[in-house]
Motif scaffolding. Structure first.
Motif, short mmCIF file in Angstrom:
data_model
loop_
_atom_site.label_atom_id
_atom_site.label_comp_id
_atom_site.label_asym_id
_atom_site.label_seq_id
_atom_site.Cartn_x
_atom_site.Cartn_y
_atom_site.Cartn_z
N VAL A 151 0.57 3.30 0.14
CA VAL A 151 0.04 2.31 1.08
C VAL A 151 -0.10 2.93 2.49
O VAL A 151 -1.13 2.81 3.14
N ALA A 152 0.94 3.62 2.95
CA ALA A 152 0.91 4.23 4.28
C ALA A 152 -0.17 5.31 4.38
O ALA A 152 -0.92 5.36 5.36
N VAL A 153 -0.29 6.15 3.37
CA VAL A 153 -1.29 7.23 3.41
C VAL A 153 -2.71 6.66 3.36
O VAL A 153 -3.60 7.11 4.09
N VAL A 154 -2.92 5.66 2.51
CA VAL A 154 -4.26 5.09 2.38
C VAL A 154 -4.69 4.38 3.66
O VAL A 154 -5.85 4.49 4.09
N LEU A 155 -3.78 3.67 4.31
CA LEU A 155 -4.13 2.90 5.50
C LEU A 155 -4.16 3.74 6.78
O LEU A 155 -4.82 3.34 7.75
N SER A 156 -3.47 4.85 6.81
CA SER A 156 -3.34 5.64 8.06
C SER A 156 -4.67 6.03 8.70
O SER A 156 -4.80 5.93 9.92
N PRO A 157 -5.67 6.47 7.96
CA PRO A 157 -6.91 6.89 8.63
C PRO A 157 -7.70 5.75 9.26
O PRO A 157 -8.51 5.98 10.16
N THR A 158 -7.48 4.52 8.81
CA THR A 158 -8.34 3.42 9.26
C THR A 158 -7.65 2.36 10.11
O THR A 158 -8.32 1.53 10.71
N MET A 159 -6.34 2.38 10.16
CA MET A 159 -5.60 1.32 10.86
C MET A 159 -4.99 1.83 12.16
O MET A 159 -4.73 3.02 12.29
N PRO A 160 -4.74 0.92 13.11
CA PRO A 160 -4.07 1.33 14.35
C PRO A 160 -2.66 1.85 14.07
O PRO A 160 -2.06 1.49 13.05
N PRO A 161 -2.13 2.68 14.96
CA PRO A 161 -0.79 3.24 14.76
C PRO A 161 0.25 2.14 14.53
O PRO A 161 0.24 1.11 15.18
N GLY A 162 1.12 2.39 13.59
CA GLY A 162 2.20 1.47 13.29
C GLY A 162 1.89 0.49 12.17
O GLY A 162 2.78 0.10 11.42
N ILE A 163 0.65 0.08 12.06
CA ILE A 163 0.27 -0.90 11.03
C ILE A 163 0.50 -0.34 9.62
O ILE A 163 1.03 -1.06 8.76
N PRO A 164 0.16 0.92 9.34
CA PRO A 164 0.44 1.44 7.99
C PRO A 164 1.93 1.40 7.63
O PRO A 164 2.28 1.11 6.48
N VAL A 165 2.79 1.65 8.59
CA VAL A 165 4.23 1.62 8.34
C VAL A 165 4.67 0.20 8.01
O VAL A 165 5.43 -0.03 7.06
N VAL A 166 4.20 -0.76 8.79
CA VAL A 166 4.56 -2.16 8.55
C VAL A 166 4.02 -2.62 7.20
O VAL A 166 4.72 -3.28 6.42
N ALA A 167 2.77 -2.26 6.89
CA ALA A 167 2.17 -2.65 5.61
C ALA A 167 2.92 -2.02 4.44
O ALA A 167 3.15 -2.67 3.42
N ALA A 168 3.30 -0.76 4.58
CA ALA A 168 4.04 -0.08 3.52
C ALA A 168 5.41 -0.74 3.32
O ALA A 168 5.83 -0.95 2.18
N ALA A 169 6.07 -1.08 4.41
CA ALA A 169 7.38 -1.75 4.30
C ALA A 169 7.22 -3.12 3.64
O ALA A 169 8.04 -3.50 2.79
N ALA A 170 6.16 -3.85 4.00
CA ALA A 170 5.93 -5.16 3.40
C ALA A 170 5.65 -5.02 1.90
O ALA A 170 6.17 -5.80 1.09
N ALA A 171 4.84 -4.03 1.53
CA ALA A 171 4.54 -3.81 0.11
C ALA A 171 5.81 -3.47 -0.67
O ALA A 171 6.02 -3.97 -1.77
N CYS A 172 6.65 -2.64 -0.08
CA CYS A 172 7.92 -2.27 -0.74
C CYS A 172 8.83 -3.48 -0.89
O CYS A 172 9.46 -3.67 -1.93
N LEU A 173 8.90 -4.29 0.16
CA LEU A 173 9.74 -5.48 0.11
C LEU A 173 9.25 -6.45 -0.96
O LEU A 173 10.03 -6.99 -1.74
N LEU A 174 7.93 -6.64 -1.03
CA LEU A 174 7.37 -7.53 -2.06
C LEU A 174 7.64 -6.98 -3.46
O LEU A 174 7.99 -7.73 -4.37
N ALA A 175 7.47 -5.68 -3.64
CA ALA A 175 7.72 -5.07 -4.95
C ALA A 175 9.19 -5.19 -5.33
O ALA A 175 9.53 -5.47 -6.48
N TRP A 176 10.07 -4.99 -4.37
CA TRP A 176 11.50 -5.07 -4.63
C TRP A 176 11.93 -6.49 -4.98
O TRP A 176 12.77 -6.70 -5.83
N ARG A 177 11.33 -7.48 -4.31
CA ARG A 177 11.71 -8.88 -4.50
C ARG A 177 11.07 -9.50 -5.74
O ARG A 177 11.49 -10.55 -6.19
#
Length: 184
Positions: A151-177
């Motif tokens: 998620v972080a690698v795919v979003l990094s080229p197109t999203m503002p700084p920080g958003i890929p990290v937040v999106a990756a964390a959200a995806a991980c949290l959803l997958a974990w839950r």
């Protein structure tokens, strides 16, 4: 200095500074990323609440000193007394040394030159990898870590700084839950 005194959790500080360095427009992403990393300290606090048995101002101090190191030392002890002593000694020692080295960096940091010439920009990534690696003991944990990285690698080229990290964390949290049965 204010960040080291008030946000006493290294991973959160590194995430915050790394994202905010791209401009104040990234402040919401910096706050979200640093908060997500700081959540683990809240989970540690749940474990330590009964062990430390603190109230009032000492409870506020204990919350501030609840970090990876102080928690690890406290829970590794066999006796309650040594657990408490280990928590306070470790937390206070790391807090004092962390802030003294932050001050030293602020005063003489420019003497070392540009850290990017030393490849130190990879240090934060290496530190996060070192924190994550021991937790990758199951297929689910590995799958969730890979999901976050993708998620972080795919979003990094197109999203503002920080958003890929937040999106990756959200995806991980959803997958974990998500329920175990829903996982491939």
């Amino acid at each position: 200095m204010a960040l080291s005194l008030l946000m006493f959790t290294g991973g959160s500080q590194f995430a915050f500074v790394g994202i905010i360095a791209n401009g104040l427009g990234a402040a919401p992403a910096a706050i979200a990323a640093s908060s997500m990393l700081g959540i683990r300290n809240g989970l540690y606090a749940l474990e330590l609440t009964h062990l430390l048995g603190v109230r009032g101002a000492r409870r506020v101090a204990a919350a501030h000193l609840t970090i990876d190191e102080s928690t690890a030392v406290a829970v590794a002890q066999r006796e309650e007394r040594t657990s408490r002593l280990g928590f306070w000694l470790t937390g206070l020692t790391v807090f004092v040394l962390w802030n003294l080295t932050t001050l030293a960096g602020a005063l003489i940091g420019n003497l070392i030159g540009d850290p990017r010439t030393y490849g130190l920009d990879a240090a934060a990534c290496a530190a996060f990898t070192a924190l994550l690696w021991p937790r990758l003991r199951s297929r689910d944990a590995v799958a969730i870590a890979v999901l976050g990285a993708v998620v972080a690698v795919v979003l990094s080229p197109t999203m503002p700084p920080g958003i890929p990290v937040v999106a990756a964390a959200a995806a991980c949290l959803l997958a974990w839950r998500s329920p175990k049965a829903a996982r491939p």
